[in-house]
Design a protein around this motif. Structure first.
Motif, PDB file in Angstrom:
ATOM      1  N   ASP A 150       0.745  -1.225   0.075  1.00  0.00           N
ATOM      2  CA  ASP A 150       0.050   0.064   0.003  1.00  0.00           C
ATOM      3  C   ASP A 150       0.770   1.361  -0.068  1.00  0.00           C
ATOM      4  O   ASP A 150       0.518   2.188  -0.644  1.00  0.00           O
ATOM      5  CB  ASP A 150      -0.863   0.012   1.168  1.00  0.00           C
ATOM      6  CG  ASP A 150      -1.908  -0.984   1.124  1.00  0.00           C
ATOM      7  OD1 ASP A 150      -2.123  -1.680   0.117  1.00  0.00           O
ATOM      8  OD2 ASP A 150      -2.520  -1.417   2.389  1.00  0.00           O
ATOM      9  N   ILE A 151       1.957   1.191   0.867  1.00  0.00           N
ATOM     10  CA  ILE A 151       2.588   2.246   0.886  1.00  0.00           C
ATOM     11  C   ILE A 151       3.335   2.802  -0.470  1.00  0.00           C
ATOM     12  O   ILE A 151       3.416   3.954  -1.042  1.00  0.00           O
ATOM     13  CB  ILE A 151       4.192   1.978   1.787  1.00  0.00           C
ATOM     14  CG1 ILE A 151       3.623   2.175   3.304  1.00  0.00           C
ATOM     15  CG2 ILE A 151       5.346   2.926   1.656  1.00  0.00           C
ATOM     16  CD1 ILE A 151       4.382   1.540   4.398  1.00  0.00           C
ATOM     17  N   THR A 152       3.878   1.470  -1.284  1.00  0.00           N
ATOM     18  CA  THR A 152       4.396   1.924  -2.609  1.00  0.00           C
ATOM     19  C   THR A 152       3.224   2.473  -3.603  1.00  0.00           C
ATOM     20  O   THR A 152       3.771   3.087  -4.695  1.00  0.00           O
ATOM     21  CB  THR A 152       5.009   0.549  -3.249  1.00  0.00           C
ATOM     22  OG1 THR A 152       3.639  -0.235  -3.629  1.00  0.00           O
ATOM     23  CG2 THR A 152       5.791  -0.020  -2.375  1.00  0.00           C
ATOM     24  N   ALA A 199       7.395  10.993   2.497  1.00  0.00           N
ATOM     25  CA  ALA A 199       7.481   9.812   2.109  1.00  0.00           C
ATOM     26  C   ALA A 199       7.276   8.642   3.329  1.00  0.00           C
ATOM     27  O   ALA A 199       6.957   7.398   2.944  1.00  0.00           O
ATOM     28  CB  ALA A 199       8.887   9.389   1.277  1.00  0.00           C
ATOM     29  N   TYR A 200       7.647   8.995   4.361  1.00  0.00           N
ATOM     30  CA  TYR A 200       7.985   8.169   5.608  1.00  0.00           C
ATOM     31  C   TYR A 200       7.002   8.476   6.717  1.00  0.00           C
ATOM     32  O   TYR A 200       6.939   7.675   7.599  1.00  0.00           O
ATOM     33  CB  TYR A 200       9.275   7.768   6.033  1.00  0.00           C
ATOM     34  CG  TYR A 200      10.114   7.317   4.960  1.00  0.00           C
ATOM     35  CD1 TYR A 200      10.461   5.912   4.870  1.00  0.00           C
ATOM     36  CD2 TYR A 200      10.567   8.174   4.225  1.00  0.00           C
ATOM     37  CE1 TYR A 200      11.151   5.241   3.931  1.00  0.00           C
ATOM     38  CE2 TYR A 200      11.572   7.519   2.929  1.00  0.00           C
ATOM     39  CZ  TYR A 200      11.744   5.846   3.031  1.00  0.00           C
ATOM     40  OH  TYR A 200      12.448   5.454   2.061  1.00  0.00           O
ATOM     41  N   ASP A 201       6.240   9.337   6.344  1.00  0.00           N
ATOM     42  CA  ASP A 201       5.148   9.886   7.371  1.00  0.00           C
ATOM     43  C   ASP A 201       3.999  10.428   6.522  1.00  0.00           C
ATOM     44  O   ASP A 201       3.778  11.623   6.649  1.00  0.00           O
ATOM     45  CB  ASP A 201       5.759  10.619   8.232  1.00  0.00           C
ATOM     46  CG  ASP A 201       4.839  10.806   9.549  1.00  0.00           C
ATOM     47  OD1 ASP A 201       3.625  10.142   9.694  1.00  0.00           O
ATOM     48  OD2 ASP A 201       4.867  11.785  10.562  1.00  0.00           O
ATOM     49  N   GLU A 218      14.758   7.608   9.835  1.00  0.00           N
ATOM     50  CA  GLU A 218      14.925   6.554  10.771  1.00  0.00           C
ATOM     51  C   GLU A 218      13.087   6.612  11.128  1.00  0.00           C
ATOM     52  O   GLU A 218      12.597   7.552  11.185  1.00  0.00           O
ATOM     53  CB  GLU A 218      15.394   6.981  11.986  1.00  0.00           C
ATOM     54  CG  GLU A 218      17.015   7.069  11.870  1.00  0.00           C
ATOM     55  CD  GLU A 218      17.957   7.530  13.303  1.00  0.00           C
ATOM     56  OE1 GLU A 218      18.892   7.391  13.301  1.00  0.00           O
ATOM     57  OE2 GLU A 218      17.073   7.606  14.234  1.00  0.00           O
ATOM     58  N   MET A 219      12.760   5.380  11.521  1.00  0.00           N
ATOM     59  CA  MET A 219      11.359   5.110  11.708  1.00  0.00           C
ATOM     60  C   MET A 219      11.596   4.594  13.358  1.00  0.00           C
ATOM     61  O   MET A 219      12.342   3.793  13.710  1.00  0.00           O
ATOM     62  CB  MET A 219      10.498   4.132  11.007  1.00  0.00           C
ATOM     63  CG  MET A 219      10.338   4.372   9.584  1.00  0.00           C
ATOM     64  SD  MET A 219       8.901   3.722   9.052  1.00  0.00           S
ATOM     65  CE  MET A 219       8.998   2.102   9.413  1.00  0.00           C
ATOM     66  N   HIS A 220      10.517   5.206  14.171  1.00  0.00           N
ATOM     67  CA  HIS A 220      10.603   5.009  15.710  1.00  0.00           C
ATOM     68  C   HIS A 220       9.116   4.572  15.724  1.00  0.00           C
ATOM     69  O   HIS A 220       8.317   5.248  15.261  1.00  0.00           O
ATOM     70  CB  HIS A 220      11.211   5.993  16.374  1.00  0.00           C
ATOM     71  CG  HIS A 220      12.758   6.373  16.089  1.00  0.00           C
ATOM     72  ND1 HIS A 220      13.571   5.792  17.085  1.00  0.00           N
ATOM     73  CD2 HIS A 220      13.422   6.993  15.069  1.00  0.00           C
ATOM     74  CE1 HIS A 220      14.806   6.013  16.702  1.00  0.00           C
ATOM     75  NE2 HIS A 220      14.820   6.863  15.460  1.00  0.00           N
ATOM     76  N   ASN A 229      15.846   1.756   9.283  1.00  0.00           N
ATOM     77  CA  ASN A 229      16.580   2.971   8.672  1.00  0.00           C
ATOM     78  C   ASN A 229      16.465   2.853   7.236  1.00  0.00           C
ATOM     79  O   ASN A 229      15.995   1.626   6.842  1.00  0.00           O
ATOM     80  CB  ASN A 229      18.062   2.739   9.121  1.00  0.00           C
ATOM     81  CG  ASN A 229      18.348   2.886  10.576  1.00  0.00           C
ATOM     82  OD1 ASN A 229      17.923   3.912  11.034  1.00  0.00           O
ATOM     83  ND2 ASN A 229      19.176   2.044  10.993  1.00  0.00           N
ATOM     84  N   SER A 230      16.553   3.881   6.591  1.00  0.00           N
ATOM     85  CA  SER A 230      16.413   4.007   5.151  1.00  0.00           C
ATOM     86  C   SER A 230      17.608   4.959   4.761  1.00  0.00           C
ATOM     87  O   SER A 230      17.384   6.049   4.745  1.00  0.00           O
ATOM     88  CB  SER A 230      15.093   4.375   4.750  1.00  0.00           C
ATOM     89  OG  SER A 230      14.951   4.333   3.418  1.00  0.00           O
ATOM     90  N   HIS A 231      18.579   4.318   4.353  1.00  0.00           N
ATOM     91  CA  HIS A 231      19.658   5.320   4.045  1.00  0.00           C
ATOM     92  C   HIS A 231      19.649   5.806   2.790  1.00  0.00           C
ATOM     93  O   HIS A 231      19.098   5.192   1.688  1.00  0.00           O
ATOM     94  CB  HIS A 231      21.084   4.534   3.999  1.00  0.00           C
ATOM     95  CG  HIS A 231      21.645   4.165   5.576  1.00  0.00           C
ATOM     96  ND1 HIS A 231      20.915   2.936   6.298  1.00  0.00           N
ATOM     97  CD2 HIS A 231      22.347   4.690   6.530  1.00  0.00           C
ATOM     98  CE1 HIS A 231      21.442   3.029   7.400  1.00  0.00           C
ATOM     99  NE2 HIS A 231      22.192   3.995   7.653  1.00  0.00           N
TER     100      HIS A 231
HETATM  101  C1  AVJ Z   1      11.504  -1.684   1.540  1.00  0.00           C
HETATM  102  C2  AVJ Z   1      13.317  -0.593   2.749  1.00  0.00           C
HETATM  103  C3  AVJ Z   1      13.105   0.142   0.502  1.00  0.00           C
HETATM  104  O1  AVJ Z   1      13.326   2.259   3.212  1.00  0.00           O
HETATM  105  O2  AVJ Z   1      11.868   3.091   1.703  1.00  0.00           O
HETATM  106  C4  AVJ Z   1       9.070   2.412   3.302  1.00  0.00           C
HETATM  107  C5  AVJ Z   1      10.710   0.454   3.606  1.00  0.00           C
HETATM  108  N1  AVJ Z   1       9.553   1.728   5.225  1.00  0.00           N
HETATM  109  N2  AVJ Z   1       8.162   2.923   4.267  1.00  0.00           N
HETATM  110  C6  AVJ Z   1      12.181   1.955   2.308  1.00  0.00           C
HETATM  111  C7  AVJ Z   1       9.962   1.545   4.111  1.00  0.00           C
HETATM  112  C8  AVJ Z   1       8.329   2.781   5.408  1.00  0.00           C
HETATM  113  C9  AVJ Z   1      11.619   0.847   2.206  1.00  0.00           C
HETATM  114  N3  AVJ Z   1      12.353  -0.239   1.680  1.00  0.00           N
END
Ligand code: AVJ
Length: 316
Positions: free
Chosen positions: A40-42, A195-197, A241-243, A271-273
């Motif tokens: 779903d996130i993607t 993208a992460y929130d 970083e996700m917490h 972590n997502s570097h």
């Molecule tokens: C699957 C690791 C590529 O880091 O973007 C996406 C994981 N976590 N949103 C990323 C993720 C929360 C994703 N990866």
């Protein structure tokens, strides 16, 4: 279907929560529910990596195929429910396809899909944790190999582990093999955090699912309402970083072990570097791979890099 409880999940959770900086390895976010939520996130507007990488693959595929090598076997690390694979298979027509995934369910699904869509490409699925020992099927012994590691999954690993992993891939695939790897780029912090929130709260649900999983599989009594999702940019370490942050003092037990969290304390879950062009290439070089070519979208949001496994040689 009920998730079977992996004993390593219990060990990692109990050990991670007892650390001075509580953390749980990110791989445990991806149970069946977690993987669905990640899918779903993607598709979220604010989550650019998947759509950008897919478009990049589509646009550059002829060039990539021309450089990546003929008559090879494609080995995909963490094939999951990847929708990018058909693009590569269609353009490259490899002699074999070897998806490697830790989840047998996902592996069988994706192997069956590829079988149906590309009946002339032999598929040899390998159920394994690609960070551990992987035995490639004998059928590809004599074939040149192209590793495929899309999705910026490498970003989940801290640079030291990422280097170990790249060296491990080199050992698995062998000297002279090639690797096509996706890496997310550094960009303005507002876009990264969005993208992460996400405003819809899908990423929050994805992160909080880890606590549900602990309760479900490990018999925990975590008060999930006492935690909230938090995504932050750690500039010095170059990563999102996700917490899971406690919003009030709370305590819980897992397996008879008691844990206390004061308001504001967090569990670090992922972590997502993000890498700039130099950083990305340096990481590959340090891991034993020589970059050969690189493609990015027009905005420079995401990079695909083709690299070759270095020979062992003395260098000045
Ligand atoms: C699957 C690791 C590529 O880091 O973007 C996406 C994981 N976590 N949103 C990323 C993720 C929360 C994703 N990866």
């Amino acid at each position: 279907m009920l998730d079977r409880v992996d004993p390593a999940f219990r060990t990692d959770v109990l050990a991670g929560l007892a650390e001075p900086i509580p953390s749980i390895p990110a791989r445990w976010l991806y149970d069946r529910r977690g993987s669905e939520l990640f899918d779903d996130i993607t598709r979220l507007d604010t989550y650019y990596p998947t759509r950008t990488e897919t478009a990049l693959l589509e646009a550059k595929m002829p060039e990539i195929a021309a450089l990546a090598g003929d008559d090879c076997a494609i080995v995909e690390f963490g094939s999951g429910s990847s929708t990018k694979t058909p693009l590569l298979l269609e353009a490259m027509r490899p002699r074999a396809y070897v998806p490697i995934d830790i989840s047998g369910d996902y592996l069988r699904d994706s192997a069956a899909r590829v079988d149906a869509e590309f009946p002339d490409i032999p598929v040899h699925p390998v159920e394994a944790d690609f960070t551990k020992e992987v035995i490639l099927p004998g059928a590809i012994d004599s074939m040149p190999r192209l590793g495929f590691f899309p999705g910026s999954t490498i970003g989940n690993f801290v640079p030291r582990s990422a280097t170990d992993l790249l060296r491990h891939f080199r050992d698995i695939l062998g000297v002279g093999s090639r690797l096509l790897i996706g890496m997310d780029r550094v960009k303005p912090v507002e876009r990264l955090i969005a993208a992460y929130d996400d405003p819809q709260g899908v990423t929050a649900e994805f992160n909080l699912n880890l606590l549900h999983r602990i309760n479900r599989e490990l018999g925990g009594d975590v008060d999930i309402a006492a935690f909230e999702h938090c995504a932050l940019w750690h500039d010095m370490n170059g990563r999102v970083e996700m917490h899971l942050v406690a919003t009030r003092d709370t305590g819980f037990s897992i397996d008879g072990q008691r844990f206390a969290f004061a308001a504001g304390q967090s569990i670090h879950t992922e972590n997502s570097h993000k890498y700039g062009p130099r950083g990305a290439r340096l990481l590959l070089l340090a891991g034993g791979w020589t970059p050969l070519a690189e493609w990015t979208d027009d905005a420079g949001d995401f990079a695909l890099i083709l690299a070759e496994a270095q020979r062992n040689r003395f260098a000045p």
